[in-house]
Design an enzyme around this catalytic site. Structure first.
Site, PDB file in Angstrom:
ATOM      1  N   GLU A  83     -30.129  43.478  46.039  1.00 28.72           N
ATOM      2  CA  GLU A  83     -28.792  43.259  45.439  1.00 28.72           C
ATOM      3  C   GLU A  83     -28.903  43.795  43.688  1.00 28.72           C
ATOM      4  OE1 GLU A  83     -26.031  43.010  45.565  1.00 28.72           O
ATOM      5  OE2 GLU A  83     -25.773  41.468  47.937  1.00 28.72           O
ATOM      6  N   SER A 343     -22.010 -19.359  67.315  1.00 26.97           N
ATOM      7  CA  SER A 343     -22.721 -19.956  66.996  1.00 26.97           C
ATOM      8  C   SER A 343     -23.893 -19.506  66.397  1.00 26.97           C
ATOM      9  CB  SER A 343     -23.549 -20.573  69.183  1.00 26.97           C
ATOM     10  OG  SER A 343     -22.862 -20.806  69.415  1.00 26.97           O
TER      11      SER A 343
END
Length: 680
Positions: A83, A343
């Protein structure tokens, strides 16, 4: 004369050039730039810094923060080679590239190559401008020149890494790498790096999930340029050309979604949240949660919580089997929902009873029909075993014995211990009743795991934490070290579920009234795991018992946590490891204060020191005195007998040193009284 005129012309030219330069500089400096702070996704990270979950930015795009040093260097080299080769040298506009582009266009009658620099591309992305129009190009050039004056090259590069488009709602290299490759961009293959360079040039037409052929062709051109520029060699390129492009987008990580939502809600302005969660373990347990409910109806739900009880850090938090709006109500975090514990509170009751001198694991206790005033509880199976050891009563989860112990201590004592453990119990009515021992109270899975973590740590609570590096101060002592160990030893003797290893995991199951909640919570020498199963809407799950549905998930969770359990600690030195016949006579058999026997008017009371007092330890020990009751008396400190068979009402107790201690006195009829004091 001619020479003088030439000098004047030169001077005028230089002046005009300087003036032009100054005007140009002023024009560039006057450029109004778009905001240079780019919004990035909020991220939730695990304890190792790996991504657990990310959130899209305000406009629904995925855009994740990525500094240049966190991306594969090969990608950066390919990007600049393809680029903008002179990115590090030009001032934002590359005059050579522009001139070349103009000449090529004039010669070929069409645009052959662009002269856009990376800085110009950033300018366009910041302003979401056009690319082909002359006015747009000129604006990009002006903004690019201004950007170069205000930002460093690395800052400009980072803007590109954040803003480069990759198709759909993907912006930035990191979002693209995670979505297309399923990984962070720290390590990329040459083929992956080349694809990430190629897509932003035409993001919609080169999306690999929609146009794999065009994406591959563009990638191959980048690879050819990379070879020409010496970024990679021909052999690497040949291998890269054979690598297929991904045909589908992968989902972004969404681990621990409920906890991630909590983190974000707690600190809404933070961009990053670092949790104590182990991402690998979290993934395993989320898979386990899905397996646990598969084929068991559309509404059954599960929650799993794992913590290191030494540090209090939560290592995994599964709030539901699937974070989605379905019949299971998967968006609800069931680790935080109020439910009945069944429990699973019984171990705390026994530990408190041991501390108060009401019993010992080998103490005999009655399991038979009893009425406690107007309250007449029953065992879950409607059967009664008669006289059994407290160890068996807890292991077999008998209801009558635990209610008798709670009645002897008072329900407020149990609630107080729960609050000391950092729990937030919610109970019906103004005052808690005896039913809380059987689950008649609202708690969360997080509460219960914190309670069991305290038992695993020798009776001292350490609040659970889920933010990494959060200051986790050690909390209060809930029960004595001896009582905590005794309860852990009892629970480690429970038989495992069918098919599970007999590894002495200390665990307890529970089932709430009407089969609305099934629980299993357990611990070894290092970790504690809690499992809840039920329906998020609180409706019953017929036939669901904690031992049948939750316990197997608990053992599988430990199996996925580690290959071998950490051993339980050895018994504290003060532990009374004897059979029933060798216990002090008042501890050999529990006698309820009321129930069928009534309450005696002359029950023993600790006259000195009074409950809550701060007293001085003398050289001879701590002075104690009992009123009421029937001699001989047994005195205990934190559940450990200190004096046995004492006829006198006063005595000096030998204590190891200063600190908090719970004193208990038991008379000849098994009645007891207690006082918690601080010894100086």
């Amino acid at each position: 004369m001619m020479r003088a005129r030439g000098i004047v012309v030169l001077a005028a030219g230089l002046w005009l050039a300087a003036l032009g330069r100054d005007r140009f500089d002023g024009w560039i400096d006057a450029t109004v730039l778009p905001p240079l702070v780019v919004e990035t996704s909020v991220e939730v990270l695990d304890r190792d810094g790996d991504l657990l979950r990310a959130y899209t930015v305000a406009d629904g795009r995925w855009r994740l923060a990525l500094p240049p040093d966190k991306v594969d260097p090969v990608y950066l080299e390919m990007l600049l080679a393809y680029e903008d080769r002179r990115f590090r040298d030009h001032p934002g506009v590359d005059a050579r590239s522009l001139l070349r582009a103009v000449l090529q266009a004039a010669w070929n009658g069409r645009v052959v190559s662009g002269g856009s620099t990376l800085t110009m591309q950033v300018a366009r992305l910041l302003e979401e401008g056009t690319t082909g129009e002359v006015g747009g190009k000129l604006r990009q050039m002006r903004v690019a020149l201004a950007l170069e004056r205000r930002l460093s090259k690395d800052q400009i590069l980072q803007l590109y890494l954040h803003l480069a488009p990759f198709g759909g709602n993907l912006e930035g290299v990191r979002a693209a790498s995670i979505s297309y490759f399923g990984k962070e961009p720290r390590r990329l293959t040459p083929a992956e790096a080349a694809l990430l360079v190629a897509i932003p040039q035409s993001p919609e037409s080169r999306r690999p999930d929609r146009a794999a052929d065009r994406a591959e062709a563009a990638r191959d051109r980048v690879l050819a340029r990379a070879v020409a520029e010496g970024v990679i060699d021909a052999e690497e390129a040949a291998a890269a050309l054979r690598e297929p492009v991904p045909g589908l987008r992968k989902p972004f990580p969404a681990l621990a979604p409920h906890l991630a939502d909590r983190a974000r809600a707690e600190l809404p302005t933070a961009l990053s949240h670092r949790l104590t969660v182990d991402g690998g373990l979290q993934k395993k347990l989320e898979a386990l949660a899905l397996e646990a409910v598969a084929g068991k109806g559309e509404r059954l739900q599960v929650a799993i919580l794992v913590a290191d009880h030494a540090s209090g850090e939560i290592l995994a938090s599964v709030g539901s089997a699937g974070y989605q709006a379905d019949l299971r109500q998967g968006f609800v975090d069931m680790t935080q929902a109020l439910r009945s514990p069944g429990s699973t509170l019984k171990p705390l009751v026994y530990a408190l009873a041991f501390d108060e001198g009401l019993g010992h694991p080998e103490t005999m206790i009655e399991d038979r029909p009893m009425a406690f005033g107007a309250y007449a509880p029953q065992n879950f199976d409607k059967l009664y075993l008669g006289t059994i050891r407290m160890r068996e009563a807890l292991q077999l989860s008998r209801n009558i014995p635990v209610v008798a112990l709670t009645e002897a201590m008072g329900p407020a004592r149990l609630i107080s211990a729960m609050e000391k453990a950092g729990m937030r119990p919610v109970f019906p009515g103004d005052q808690p009743g005896l039913a809380i021992a059987l689950g008649g109270v609202g708690v969360t899975l997080s509460d219960m795991v914190q309670l069991y973590a305290a038992l695993a740590r020798g009776g001292v609570v350490r609040p659970l934490s889920w933010r990494l590096d959060a200051e986790g101060a050690e909390g209060q002592r809930v029960v004595s070290e001896v009582a905590a160990w005794e309860v852990g030893d009892i629970l480690a003797g429970l038989a495992p579920p069918p098919g599970a290893p007999s590894n002495r995991l200390a665990y307890k199951t529970g089932t709430s009234y009407g089969h609305r909640d099934a629980w299993a919570i357990g611990f070894d020498g290092r970790h504690v795991v809690g499992v809840w199963m039920g329906r998020a809407d609180g409706t019953p799950v017929p036939g669901a018992f904690g031992a049948d549905v939750a316990a197997p998930v608990l053992f599988q969770a430990f199996n996925r946590l580690k290959g071998k359990l950490d051993p339980q600690p050895a018994a504290p030195a003060a532990t009374l490891l004897v059979a029933n016949a060798e216990l002090p006579q008042p501890l050999q058999r529990f006698r309820s204060r009321s129930a069928a026997f009534g309450v005696a008017a002359d029950a023993p009371q600790v006259a000195f020191p009074p409950d809550g007092a701060e007293v001085e330890l003398l050289a001879a020990g701590l002075k104690v005195r009992v009123t009421g009751g029937t001699a001989p008396f047994t005195w205990l400190a934190d559940g450990v007998p200190v004096i046995v068979g004492l006829d006198a009402r006063e005595a000096m107790l030998a204590l190891p040193g200063a600190g908090f201690v719970t004193l208990s006195v038991i008379d000849a009829e098994g009645r007891s009284a207690r006082a918690a004091v601080r010894v100086r």
